[in-house]
Design a protein around this motif. Structure first.
Motif, PDB file in Angstrom:
ATOM      1  N   LYS A   8      -9.436   3.460  -2.101  1.00 47.60           N
ATOM      2  CA  LYS A   8      -9.287   3.600  -0.645  1.00 47.60           C
ATOM      3  C   LYS A   8      -7.993   4.330  -0.301  1.00 47.60           C
ATOM      4  N   THR A  67     -10.920  -0.940  -6.087  1.00 44.53           N
ATOM      5  CA  THR A  67     -11.459  -0.618  -4.765  1.00 44.53           C
ATOM      6  C   THR A  67     -10.341  -0.235  -3.801  1.00 44.53           C
ATOM      7  N   ASN A  85       0.817  -1.209   0.000  1.00 41.88           N
ATOM      8  CA  ASN A  85       0.000   0.000   0.000  1.00 41.88           C
ATOM      9  C   ASN A  85       0.854   1.264   0.000  1.00 41.88           C
ATOM     10  N   ARG A 118      -8.230   8.011  -1.281  1.00 38.61           N
ATOM     11  CA  ARG A 118      -9.012   8.765  -0.283  1.00 38.61           C
ATOM     12  C   ARG A 118      -8.183   9.037   0.965  1.00 38.61           C
ATOM     13  N   ARG A 119      -7.407   8.034   1.355  1.00 37.52           N
ATOM     14  CA  ARG A 119      -6.561   8.192   2.544  1.00 37.52           C
ATOM     15  C   ARG A 119      -5.538   9.306   2.341  1.00 37.52           C
TER      16      ARG A 119
END
Length: 224
Positions: A196, A192, A167, A199-200
């Motif tokens: 995520k 997806t 990540n 957005r973080r």
């Protein structure tokens, strides 16, 4: 007629190309070759899948969409499956699945009447298997939720461990301005997960703006 293979896995940790050997063997045994393969890491419960719709965009009338199992194509709700079916039918694409023998005859049919007969039978069987695939998904989700509930009650549930190294690499690629398609192709991550992380990063930029108002001037490509 072109035959295009669709290979899907739900997550980047799963091997989407696992079925390639089975599809190649099927093609060889039926005397045709696969023109192109489209590999995707997205849930079958999602109607919007970039590689699936790229495959459909590449298809002409009469082309074949080849899958190992119907659930590789759909674990969709009844409404979304109807939309996908309508899209496929509008493009006159034929679905052939290794777990649906009635579809095998769609590769080469001797006459128009026989082709229509096989198409009608195949459409009915596709609907049945798509419904079964969705039920299997719903049942597994229900059993999973029940298991998590029991584990939480017993104080044993710890949740899924995040792959922090992967990540972090995805986050760096976003900061460097790489497109979502480039990142998904390079890392095999799902849309997806990418959304995520985007957005973080956006939330981090907003929080950092409290201490440094200039932080909001930076952008994360694709973050919304």
């Amino acid at each position: 007629m072109f035959v295009r293979a669709y290979l899907r896995a739900s997550t980047a940790e799963q091997d989407a190309t696992r079925a390639r050997a089975a599809l190649d063997a099927f093609a060889a045994s039926h005397g045709f070759r696969i023109a192109a393969r489209y590999v995707e890491h997205e849930s079958g419960t999602r109607l919007v899948r970039p590689e699936l719709f790229r495959l459909l965009d590449d298809c002409g009338p009469g082309d074949v969409l080849l899958v190992e199992q119907v659930d590789r194509l759909s674990r969709l709700s009844a409404t979304d499956w109807s939309k996908l079916r309508s899209e496929i039918e509008a493009r006159q694409v034929r679905i052939v699945s290794l777990d649906l023998p009635t579809s095998w005859n769609l590769i080469a049919t001797p006459d128009d009447f026989t082709a229509r007969m096989f198409a009608a039978v195949n459409a009915m069987m596709l609907d049945v298997l798509a419904a079964v695939a969705r039920k299997d998904y719903d049942d597994r989700r229900r059993r999973q939720a029940e298991g998590v509930g029991r584990a939480r009650t017993a104080g044993l549930y710890r949740g899924r461990v995040e792959n922090t190294a992967r990540n972090a690499s995805i986050a760096r690629s976003l900061r460097d301005g790489h497109s979502w398609r480039e990142i998904m192709t390079g890392t095999g991550c799902s849309r997806t997960l990418l959304a995520k992380i985007a957005r973080r990063l956006k939330e981090e930029r907003i929080n950092n703006a409290v201490a440094d108002p200039g932080a909001l001037n930076g952008t994360v490509r694709g973050a919304k």
